[in-house]
Design an enzyme around this catalytic site. Sequence first.
Site, PDB file in Angstrom:
ATOM      1  N   SER A  19       0.814  -1.226   0.000  1.00 23.03           N
ATOM      2  CA  SER A  19       0.000   0.000   0.000  1.00 23.03           C
ATOM      3  C   SER A  19       0.847   1.275   0.000  1.00 23.03           C
ATOM      4  O   SER A  19       0.508   2.235  -0.707  1.00 23.03           O
ATOM      5  CB  SER A  19      -0.967  -0.002   1.187  1.00 23.03           C
ATOM      6  OG  SER A  19      -1.948  -0.973   0.974  1.00 23.03           O
ATOM      7  N   LYS A  67      -9.301  -5.430  10.846  1.00 24.73           N
ATOM      8  CA  LYS A  67     -10.460  -4.875  10.131  1.00 24.73           C
ATOM      9  C   LYS A  67     -11.763  -5.027  10.920  1.00 24.73           C
ATOM     10  O   LYS A  67     -12.582  -4.117  10.955  1.00 24.73           O
ATOM     11  CB  LYS A  67     -10.610  -5.553   8.763  1.00 24.73           C
ATOM     12  CG  LYS A  67      -9.536  -5.165   7.754  1.00 24.73           C
ATOM     13  CD  LYS A  67      -9.850  -5.820   6.406  1.00 24.73           C
ATOM     14  CE  LYS A  67      -8.780  -5.555   5.384  1.00 24.73           C
ATOM     15  NZ  LYS A  67      -9.108  -6.105   4.062  1.00 24.73           N
ATOM     16  N   ASP A 104     -13.244  -2.574   0.009  1.00 23.63           N
ATOM     17  CA  ASP A 104     -12.945  -3.882  -0.597  1.00 23.63           C
ATOM     18  C   ASP A 104     -14.002  -4.318  -1.616  1.00 23.63           C
ATOM     19  O   ASP A 104     -13.650  -4.881  -2.670  1.00 23.63           O
ATOM     20  CB  ASP A 104     -12.777  -4.959   0.481  1.00 23.63           C
ATOM     21  CG  ASP A 104     -11.393  -4.903   1.128  1.00 23.63           C
ATOM     22  OD1 ASP A 104     -10.462  -4.336   0.520  1.00 23.63           O
ATOM     23  OD2 ASP A 104     -11.242  -5.428   2.250  1.00 23.63           O
ATOM     24  N   ALA A 130     -14.013 -17.795   4.836  1.00 26.34           N
ATOM     25  CA  ALA A 130     -15.200 -17.222   5.466  1.00 26.34           C
ATOM     26  C   ALA A 130     -14.841 -16.064   6.399  1.00 26.34           C
ATOM     27  O   ALA A 130     -15.534 -15.811   7.382  1.00 26.34           O
ATOM     28  CB  ALA A 130     -15.942 -18.319   6.243  1.00 26.34           C
ATOM     29  N   ARG A 158     -17.723 -20.707  11.375  1.00 26.32           N
ATOM     30  CA  ARG A 158     -17.475 -19.358  10.848  1.00 26.32           C
ATOM     31  C   ARG A 158     -18.232 -19.167   9.529  1.00 26.32           C
ATOM     32  O   ARG A 158     -18.792 -18.097   9.273  1.00 26.32           O
ATOM     33  CB  ARG A 158     -15.970 -19.164  10.654  1.00 26.32           C
ATOM     34  CG  ARG A 158     -15.575 -17.716  10.545  1.00 26.32           C
ATOM     35  CD  ARG A 158     -14.078 -17.522  10.648  1.00 26.32           C
ATOM     36  NE  ARG A 158     -13.749 -16.119  10.457  1.00 26.32           N
ATOM     37  CZ  ARG A 158     -12.521 -15.644  10.294  1.00 26.32           C
ATOM     38  NH1 ARG A 158     -11.484 -16.466  10.324  1.00 26.32           N
ATOM     39  NH2 ARG A 158     -12.304 -14.358  10.128  1.00 26.32           N
TER      40      ARG A 158
HETATM   41  P1  NAP Z   1      -9.385 -13.495   7.575  1.00 24.12           P
HETATM   42  O1  NAP Z   1     -10.518 -12.637   8.048  1.00 24.12           O
HETATM   43  O2  NAP Z   1      -8.292 -13.883   8.516  1.00 24.12           O
HETATM   44  O3  NAP Z   1     -10.053 -14.834   6.946  1.00 24.12           O
HETATM   45  C1  NAP Z   1      -9.260 -15.801   6.327  1.00 24.12           C
HETATM   46  C2  NAP Z   1     -10.116 -16.997   5.939  1.00 24.12           C
HETATM   47  O4  NAP Z   1      -9.234 -17.951   5.333  1.00 24.12           O
HETATM   48  C3  NAP Z   1     -10.771 -17.715   7.093  1.00 24.12           C
HETATM   49  O5  NAP Z   1     -11.970 -18.312   6.650  1.00 24.12           O
HETATM   50  C4  NAP Z   1      -9.730 -18.771   7.445  1.00 24.12           C
HETATM   51  O6  NAP Z   1     -10.263 -19.894   8.102  1.00 24.12           O
HETATM   52  C5  NAP Z   1      -9.280 -19.174   6.067  1.00 24.12           C
HETATM   53  N1  NAP Z   1      -7.969 -19.782   6.072  1.00 24.12           N
HETATM   54  C6  NAP Z   1      -6.813 -19.229   6.531  1.00 24.12           C
HETATM   55  N2  NAP Z   1      -5.785 -20.085   6.330  1.00 24.12           N
HETATM   56  C7  NAP Z   1      -6.321 -21.188   5.756  1.00 24.12           C
HETATM   57  C8  NAP Z   1      -5.774 -22.434   5.343  1.00 24.12           C
HETATM   58  N3  NAP Z   1      -4.459 -22.690   5.445  1.00 24.12           N
HETATM   59  N4  NAP Z   1      -6.611 -23.365   4.810  1.00 24.12           N
HETATM   60  C9  NAP Z   1      -7.944 -23.107   4.676  1.00 24.12           C
HETATM   61  N5  NAP Z   1      -8.511 -21.949   5.059  1.00 24.12           N
HETATM   62  C10 NAP Z   1      -7.711 -21.009   5.593  1.00 24.12           C
HETATM   63  O7  NAP Z   1      -8.642 -12.801   6.346  1.00 24.12           O
HETATM   64  P2  NAP Z   1      -9.305 -11.891   5.228  1.00 24.12           P
HETATM   65  O8  NAP Z   1      -9.257 -10.469   5.659  1.00 24.12           O
HETATM   66  O9  NAP Z   1     -10.615 -12.497   4.892  1.00 24.12           O
HETATM   67  O10 NAP Z   1      -8.267 -12.029   4.025  1.00 24.12           O
HETATM   68  C11 NAP Z   1      -8.142 -13.251   3.294  1.00 24.12           C
HETATM   69  C12 NAP Z   1      -7.131 -13.053   2.180  1.00 24.12           C
HETATM   70  O11 NAP Z   1      -7.631 -12.119   1.232  1.00 24.12           O
HETATM   71  C13 NAP Z   1      -5.787 -12.473   2.672  1.00 24.12           C
HETATM   72  O12 NAP Z   1      -4.712 -13.199   2.088  1.00 24.12           O
HETATM   73  C14 NAP Z   1      -5.759 -11.068   2.157  1.00 24.12           C
HETATM   74  O13 NAP Z   1      -4.458 -10.662   1.812  1.00 24.12           O
HETATM   75  C15 NAP Z   1      -6.626 -11.177   0.904  1.00 24.12           C
HETATM   76  N6  NAP Z   1      -7.244  -9.865   0.624  1.00 24.12           N
HETATM   77  C16 NAP Z   1      -6.829  -9.248  -0.523  1.00 24.12           C
HETATM   78  C17 NAP Z   1      -7.357  -7.996  -0.828  1.00 24.12           C
HETATM   79  C18 NAP Z   1      -6.897  -7.300  -2.079  1.00 24.12           C
HETATM   80  O14 NAP Z   1      -7.050  -6.077  -2.177  1.00 24.12           O
HETATM   81  N7  NAP Z   1      -6.366  -8.027  -3.056  1.00 24.12           N
HETATM   82  C19 NAP Z   1      -8.303  -7.388   0.007  1.00 24.12           C
HETATM   83  C20 NAP Z   1      -8.707  -8.085   1.146  1.00 24.12           C
HETATM   84  C21 NAP Z   1      -8.152  -9.333   1.448  1.00 24.12           C
HETATM   85  P3  NAP Z   1     -10.254 -20.002   9.722  1.00 24.12           P
HETATM   86  O15 NAP Z   1     -11.401 -19.165  10.181  1.00 24.12           O
HETATM   87  O16 NAP Z   1     -10.402 -21.446   9.966  1.00 24.12           O
HETATM   88  O17 NAP Z   1      -8.898 -19.464  10.166  1.00 24.12           O
END
Ligand code: NAP
Length: 274
Positions: A19, A67, A104, A130, A158
Amino acid sequence: MRLPGRLVLLGHPVAHSLSPVMHNAALAAARIPLTYELLDVAPSSLAEAFKTLASYQAAGNVTVPHKTAAATLIGKVSPVANRIEAVNTFHTAEEGGLIGDNTDPVGFAALVRATLGREPRDAHFVVIGAGGAAAAVLATIESWSRCTASVYSRNSKRAEHLVARFPDVARVQTLTDDEPMPGEIAVNATPIGLGNDDLPVQLERLDRNAAVIDLVYRRGETAWVRCAKADGRVASDGLLMLLEQGAAAFEIWFGVQPNRDAMWSALKEATDRE
Ligand code: NAP
């Protein structure tokens, strides 16, 4: 234009973020005399950090893992941040006090449109994960005509909690190791593939013509996107979403559109893209 006292990204850890590269390029292009700073804040210090930032009349972004907490700690939030229960952008109101927002969904919508070359209609999405990003994905899907989603998560509680907030468009599907995952567009909303070549799911499980959209981005492209392209699919990683959510945040802070070309060049240079 009234400038914020400071412009920051709060996360933990935060040093890896692209960023600053993107926003400092936009600030330079607009000749705005501010620097976008990184603030590594532990969860236990987040409430205090927001109080200090309000006293500076600051603006900025919020990233993992703050967040969701930000949505409760910041007094006022926009309808979309309220819908997603997460804040990724904030600014200081004229009368003082922070206002939380979430850009987002704008970024995700732009990524899907650019990948498909059109707005989706009558499409079923396969959403893996999720968390907060999956909530932004569902909030976008519910804004599109007759689009629906199946949410697959290793954490079924979740997933159920998330889907209960979007009952008209989303349902939970059990995540197995081998069953087909039908749908026209598959979205990785987990961090899988961020620091390695792991795939969120094998491509054979998706419909033959399903488009692949990875919210994760990294140097080069993610393995999921590389494999999908090699398999003849339409596929994109999350770099354009990063750009567009950032551009929408810039407009909230300064009331003007940023120079996207400057932002995109900075991002491409930082990720070794053509
Ligand atoms: P989050 O709130 O921590 O949620 C992550 C999700 O992924 C949860 O459902 C988690 O499950 C699951 N997960 C994590 N590790 C896993 C694994 N090894 N196997 C299976 N499921 C797994 O994170 P978030 O904010 O949603 O972000 C998720 C991803 O999106 C991040 O990598 C982030 O960088 C990306 N993102 C990108 C942008 C962009 O602008 N490109 C914007 C937002 C987010 P549990 O609940 O079981 O832990």
